[in-house]
Design a protein around this motif. Structure first.
Motif, PDB file in Angstrom:
ATOM      1  N   THR A  53       0.839  -1.201   0.000  1.00 31.56           N
ATOM      2  CA  THR A  53       0.000   0.000   0.000  1.00 31.56           C
ATOM      3  C   THR A  53       0.869   1.243   0.000  1.00 31.56           C
ATOM      4  O   THR A  53       2.062   1.186   0.344  1.00 31.56           O
ATOM      5  N   GLU A  81       1.141   8.263   2.631  1.00 33.32           N
ATOM      6  CA  GLU A  81       0.512   9.498   2.171  1.00 33.32           C
ATOM      7  C   GLU A  81       1.325  10.140   1.051  1.00 33.32           C
ATOM      8  O   GLU A  81       0.771  10.608   0.050  1.00 33.32           O
ATOM      9  N   GLN A 113       0.784   8.195  -2.090  1.00 30.41           N
ATOM     10  CA  GLN A 113      -0.526   8.460  -2.693  1.00 30.41           C
ATOM     11  C   GLN A 113      -0.491   9.727  -3.538  1.00 30.41           C
ATOM     12  O   GLN A 113      -1.076   9.776  -4.634  1.00 30.41           O
ATOM     13  N   ARG A 161      -1.372   9.954  -7.598  1.00 32.49           N
ATOM     14  CA  ARG A 161      -2.351  10.843  -8.215  1.00 32.49           C
ATOM     15  C   ARG A 161      -1.667  11.707  -9.290  1.00 32.49           C
ATOM     16  O   ARG A 161      -2.272  12.005 -10.325  1.00 32.49           O
ATOM     17  N   GLN A 207      -8.849   7.133  -9.438  1.00 31.66           N
ATOM     18  CA  GLN A 207      -9.268   6.796  -8.082  1.00 31.66           C
ATOM     19  C   GLN A 207     -10.299   7.812  -7.590  1.00 31.66           C
ATOM     20  O   GLN A 207     -10.045   9.026  -7.601  1.00 31.66           O
ATOM     21  N   TRP A 222     -10.006  11.883   1.968  1.00 33.98           N
ATOM     22  CA  TRP A 222      -9.290  11.154   0.907  1.00 33.98           C
ATOM     23  C   TRP A 222      -8.760  12.139  -0.135  1.00 33.98           C
ATOM     24  O   TRP A 222      -7.668  11.952  -0.689  1.00 33.98           O
ATOM     25  N   ARG A 250      -5.721  14.156   1.336  1.00 26.83           N
ATOM     26  CA  ARG A 250      -4.494  13.361   1.449  1.00 26.83           C
ATOM     27  C   ARG A 250      -3.994  12.848   0.103  1.00 26.83           C
ATOM     28  O   ARG A 250      -3.011  12.113   0.047  1.00 26.83           O
ATOM     29  N   ARG A 293      -5.422  10.736  -1.920  1.00 29.73           N
ATOM     30  CA  ARG A 293      -5.714   9.329  -2.180  1.00 29.73           C
ATOM     31  C   ARG A 293      -6.652   9.151  -3.363  1.00 29.73           C
ATOM     32  O   ARG A 293      -6.692   8.082  -3.967  1.00 29.73           O
TER      33      ARG A 293
END
Length: 300
Positions: A56, A59, A62, A66, A98, A138, A141, A143
């Motif tokens: 995973t 932060e 992520q 993006r 996402q 989300w 951050r 995500r």
């Protein structure tokens, strides 16, 4: 300059969940993927991927994922205008966008919007689920690029559009009503009647109790993290719960479920927030979400 082979390695590991699957996607060895990720982490002085099963993103990871999504969307758009720029002999890489939504929207109207978009787009969707009061986090951050949220205030760097309100009815089976509310819905009766709660973030039942009883009551509850399970649990007499109008309309009309207090409903305003840098590339997604929501939700 950004090291895009390394950035794409991070994104591939996060999307596939492992270094081996990322290597197959990128057509390189697992060792090459690991080396690219490690060099980028060393350069940034930060861990980007939590190694595990599945792997995973942190932060920071992520945010990089993006960024890669947005770059790939821009590259795809440019290649559509200038096909000669696309690598010859290689299939076009499909971008996974996402997004986040609340479970009740997913269980009522959102999937129709997502399907409408997917039928006319080459983008793939990664749909995450959280409470409407938390999906905005989300976005903050990094995500997700867009979210259905209960937050009216725009998240920094995002565009916000009103969707309407999701209406909830407090429902129970006739047998449940006869067992727990033979003399009406009183504070004493509510303290004895089991509710159904999605998870610790779900405050709908507590808000309805406060509205009806005029006080905060610690009612007994079953925990059931399933939108459709909520309806089935109410039908079976397991407890009472706040169900979206779209899912219980027919049950209320047939008498299989009843409003615990007729006329007392809860409307939850919903908003679509999307990262400004991706908004133009995802305008078709926004259109599908807004138009579907405004047909399915109560006007705010």
């Amino acid at each position: 300059m950004f090291d895009y082979p390394a950035l794409k390695a991070v994104a591939a590991v996060v999307q596939t969940g492992s270094f081996d699957r990322a290597a197959r996607r990128l057509n390189v060895t697992p060792s090459a993927v690991s080396q690219r990720v490690k060099q980028l982490e060393d350069r940034l002085g930060a861990v980007l991927i939590v190694r595990g099963n599945p792997c995973t993103a942190t932060e920071q990871g992520q945010w990089l994922c993006r960024h890669v999504e947005q770059v790939e969307m821009l590259e795809g758009r440019l290649a559509g205008q200038l096909p000669a720029l696309a690598p010859s002999g290689e299939p076009a890489e499909r971008v996974t966008v996402q997004i986040a939504t609340n479970a009740d929207s997913l269980g009522t109207w959102f999937l129709a919007a997502a399907a409408r978009f997917a039928r006319s787009s080459d983008y793939l969707l990664g749909i995450a689920v959280d409470d409407q009061d938390h999906t905005a986090e989300w976005l903050r951050r990094g995500r997700v690029l867009a979210a259905v949220t209960g937050l009216e205030k725009p998240v920094q760097g995002c565009r916000r559009l009103s969707l309407g309100s999701l209406r909830y009815h407090a429902t129970a089976s006739p047998d449940f009503m006869a067992r727990y509310f033979p003399r009406g819905v009183t504070a004493e009766a509510l303290l004895n009647a089991p509710a159904i709660t999605f998870d610790q973030k779900d405050r709908l039942q507590a808000g309805w109790v406060r509205q009806v009883a005029g006080a905060d009551l610690s009612v007994p509850t079953h925990w059931l993290p399933s939108t459709q399970g909520f309806v089935e649990a109410a039908l079976s007499g397991m407890g009472w719960g706040m169900n979206p109008q779209a899912l219980v309309r027919d049950h209320l009309a047939s008498g299989r479920l009843v409003d615990i207090v007729p006329g007392v409903t809860v409307d939850i305003p919903l908003f679509w927030q999307i990262n400004r840098m991706a908004a133009d590339q995802l305008s078709d997604l926004t259109r599908a979400v807004v138009e579907t929501a405004r047909q399915a939700l109560v006007a705010s």
